[in-house]
Design a protein around this motif. Structure first.
Motif, mmCIF file in Angstrom:
data_model
loop_
_atom_site.group_PDB
_atom_site.id
_atom_site.type_symbol
_atom_site.label_atom_id
_atom_site.label_comp_id
_atom_site.label_asym_id
_atom_site.label_seq_id
_atom_site.Cartn_x
_atom_site.Cartn_y
_atom_site.Cartn_z
ATOM 1 N N GLN A 132 0.892 -1.091 0.086
ATOM 2 C CA GLN A 132 0.085 -0.022 -0.120
ATOM 3 C C GLN A 132 0.844 1.286 -0.049
ATOM 4 O O GLN A 132 2.065 1.079 0.733
ATOM 5 C CB GLN A 132 -0.730 -0.008 1.108
ATOM 6 N N TYR A 133 0.228 2.304 -0.790
ATOM 7 C CA TYR A 133 1.128 3.653 -0.797
ATOM 8 C C TYR A 133 0.221 4.746 -0.041
ATOM 9 O O TYR A 133 -0.970 4.425 0.059
ATOM 10 C CB TYR A 133 1.320 3.884 -2.235
ATOM 11 N N SER A 146 -2.820 3.355 -13.503
ATOM 12 C CA SER A 146 -3.814 3.571 -12.382
ATOM 13 C C SER A 146 -5.030 4.541 -12.932
ATOM 14 O O SER A 146 -4.963 5.146 -13.890
ATOM 15 C CB SER A 146 -3.352 4.406 -11.412
ATOM 16 N N ASN A 147 -6.395 4.027 -12.433
ATOM 17 C CA ASN A 147 -7.297 4.618 -12.830
ATOM 18 C C ASN A 147 -7.705 5.357 -11.680
ATOM 19 O O ASN A 147 -9.115 6.002 -11.476
ATOM 20 C CB ASN A 147 -8.574 3.429 -13.196
ATOM 21 N N ASP A 178 -3.539 1.054 -3.614
ATOM 22 C CA ASP A 178 -2.754 -0.005 -4.379
ATOM 23 C C ASP A 178 -3.193 0.100 -5.625
ATOM 24 O O ASP A 178 -3.804 0.796 -6.086
ATOM 25 C CB ASP A 178 -2.743 -1.197 -3.401
ATOM 26 N N ALA A 179 -2.904 -1.003 -6.356
ATOM 27 C CA ALA A 179 -3.217 -1.123 -7.864
ATOM 28 C C ALA A 179 -4.613 -1.260 -7.830
ATOM 29 O O ALA A 179 -5.113 -1.062 -8.977
ATOM 30 C CB ALA A 179 -2.503 -2.288 -8.395
ATOM 31 N N LYS A 180 -5.365 -1.715 -7.257
ATOM 32 C CA LYS A 180 -6.930 -1.880 -7.029
ATOM 33 C C LYS A 180 -7.961 -1.082 -6.494
ATOM 34 O O LYS A 180 -8.968 -0.924 -6.785
ATOM 35 C CB LYS A 180 -7.293 -3.359 -7.160
ATOM 36 N N ARG A 235 9.502 4.878 -2.596
ATOM 37 C CA ARG A 235 7.954 5.503 -2.743
ATOM 38 C C ARG A 235 7.245 5.699 -1.264
ATOM 39 O O ARG A 235 7.991 5.361 -0.329
ATOM 40 C CB ARG A 235 7.166 4.091 -3.506
ATOM 41 N N LYS A 236 6.446 6.663 -1.569
ATOM 42 C CA LYS A 236 5.778 6.878 -0.155
ATOM 43 C C LYS A 236 4.604 5.791 0.350
ATOM 44 O O LYS A 236 3.618 5.761 0.027
ATOM 45 C CB LYS A 236 4.912 8.175 -0.490
#
Length: 190
Positions: A2-3, A31-32, A54-56, A85-86
């Motif tokens: 997770q970011y 990313s959307n 995250d990605a989703k 990355r944060k």
């Protein structure tokens, strides 16, 4: 993994959103997540908008903001730390924070070079220029904006260079460019 993005909102206005969007897009390719569509802060007050993603998936929360009063920094060394990355996961930074002694925050040194504090990028005044480490742990959004606008300059900064500087400033999304109010850098760096 997770970011995190931390975005400043004052009276409903979001600050420096394009820099946050750029970092999010670089972190998660294709990313959307469109920040301007999902971050809808309260209309009144100063808030730290926290976007965990995250990605989703993503989650947005809003927290009233009170600035930390940082007047002193403890030098701590860690040649292995990585925070490119944060990430939400900050345990390596938390471990270093335990070494801050009586100081307000830490100044992390990696491979002999100054990087960041636990919560902010840093800049040092040398003559009429503000210098920021060329190799920060995290390339922050405020740092990116100030570099693009030629307000700060990247340099490798060693611990021995610190004695040549006259002022220190911290920078992040919430505090922008905040000069620590002390003309004697030796009293700031513990």
């Amino acid at each position: 993994m997770q970011y995190l993005e931390t975005i400043k909102a004052l009276d409903g206005e979001l600050y420096n959103l394009k820099y946050h969007q750029k970092r999010l897009d670089e972190t998660i390719k294709n990313s959307n997540i469109i920040l301007k569509d999902i971050v809808l802060p309260p209309a009144s007050g100063l808030f730290r908008c926290r976007v965990v993603y995250d990605a989703k998936n993503y989650e947005v929360t809003y927290h009233p903001y009170k600035k930390k009063n940082i007047k002193t920094l403890k030098l701590v060394c860690d040649d292995e730390i990585s925070y490119a990355r944060k990430y939400c996961e900050r345990s390596a930074i938390d471990v270093l924070m335990q070494k801050k002694s009586f100081c307000d925050d830490i100044l992390i040194v990696k491979n002999g070079l100054v990087t960041d504090t636990s919560i902010a990028n840093i800049a040092f005044k040398y003559k009429n220029n503000w210098l920021t480490p060329k190799k920060p742990l995290l390339a922050g959004t405020t740092r990116a904006r100030l570099l693009q606008n030629h307000k700060i300059v990247e340099e490798d900064i060693s611990v021995k260079d610190l004695e040549n500087f006259t002022q220190v400033a911290l920078m992040n999304a919430m505090i922008d460019f905040d000069i620590i109010p002390n003309e004697n850098i030796r009293e700031i760096i513990c």
